[in-house]
Design an enzyme around this catalytic site. Structure first.
Site, PDB file in Angstrom:
ATOM      1  N   SER A 156       0.804  -1.222   0.000  1.00 44.99           N
ATOM      2  CA  SER A 156       0.000   0.000   0.000  1.00 44.99           C
ATOM      3  C   SER A 156       0.838   1.273   0.000  1.00 44.99           C
ATOM      4  O   SER A 156       0.312   2.360  -0.211  1.00 44.99           O
ATOM      5  CB  SER A 156      -0.953   0.026   1.195  1.00 44.99           C
ATOM      6  OG  SER A 156      -0.256   0.251   2.402  1.00 44.99           O
ATOM      7  N   LYS A 194       1.142   4.169   7.311  1.00 45.17           N
ATOM      8  CA  LYS A 194       0.396   5.004   6.372  1.00 45.17           C
ATOM      9  C   LYS A 194       0.846   6.454   6.507  1.00 45.17           C
ATOM     10  O   LYS A 194       1.508   6.854   7.473  1.00 45.17           O
ATOM     11  CB  LYS A 194      -1.104   4.922   6.645  1.00 45.17           C
ATOM     12  CG  LYS A 194      -1.732   3.559   6.375  1.00 45.17           C
ATOM     13  CD  LYS A 194      -1.780   3.239   4.903  1.00 45.17           C
ATOM     14  CE  LYS A 194      -2.515   1.919   4.637  1.00 45.17           C
ATOM     15  NZ  LYS A 194      -1.747   0.759   5.108  1.00 45.17           N
TER      16      LYS A 194
END
Length: 235
Positions: A156, A194
């Site tokens: 990701s 993230k």
């Protein structure tokens, strides 16, 4: 021109070859020079070989040959422990603290960074695990503060240059700025890597891969565990 450690190692190898006809082992060299790891011995031997003082013989274990000695060294050599002014230098300290080496220390100081399991950069996985092993890293890779490392699983964050299998270096902290890449603990159960975005009272955890959605949480559901400061990758 040799450093003191290079000089002492050359003396030790030469003396051992004179006495037994067999070069010393890496453990014996490490002990004789009071170094903490064999990596320091590897660097010293490479430096001596590049300068033409020793030669490694192919296809033979522990095969070293002294090619020449420094011009100022007499043929009869004492062991490195008896060298004039010789004193050991030992790096000590806990996580994030480094004691500088003595002026004649060849091995650079390092910081022991614990690897605390795996971190999700994709499908969620369980929260940060206990320490699995440690990495010894140069202080300039880290900066101030306490640090830990995590192995990345998932894709990701690929557009931020973070790939599956990388090891990320994290500075421990409980707050971060918008745009920072952070280790976030969601609902005290899920750890994820993230990019942080603050949206009013909400917290957004943004992937760096268009196939993943940005996840938005209330501030009471997300706790910052640390901020990305470095990355290591094997090829």
């Amino acid at each position: 021109m040799l450093t003191r450690k290079q000089y002492d190692l050359l003396r030790f190898i030469h003396e051992r070859l004179k006495e037994t006809g067999v070069p010393p082992s890496f453990d014996e060299m490490k002990e004789a020079l009071d170094l903490r790891s064999k990596s320091g011995i590897h660097r010293l031997i490479t430096a001596l070989e590049e300068r033409g003082f020793i030669r490694r013989l192919p296809n033979r274990a522990r095969a070293l040959e002294v090619v020449r000695l420094p011009d100022s060294v007499a043929p009869g050599l004492a062991s490195p422990r008896a060298a004039r002014g010789f004193s050991p230098s030992v790096i000590e300290g806990s996580l994030g603290r480094v004691r500088p080496p003595a002026e004649d220390e060849e091995t650079a100081p390092t910081v022991s960074v614990p690897v605390m399991g795996r971190i999700a950069a994709g499908t969620p996985i369980s929260a940060i695990q206990s320490r699995s092993h440690t990495l010894n890293l140069p202080p300039e890779m880290l900066g101030s503060g306490e640090h830990f490392a995590l192995e990345v699983r998932g894709d990701s964050m690929i557009e931020a240059g973070i790939l599956d299998g990388d090891t990320v270096l994290i500075r421990k902290c409980d707050s971060a700025e918008t745009g920072d890449i952070v280790v976030a603990l969601v609902d005290d159960e899920e750890a994820t890597l993230k990019r942080l975005r603050k949206k009013g009272a909400s917290v957004a955890l943004e992937a760096a891969n268009p196939t993943y959605e940005t996840r938005i949480f209330g501030p009471d559901r997300v706790r910052i565990q640390g901020r990305l400061v470095g990355l290591m990758r094997r090829y």
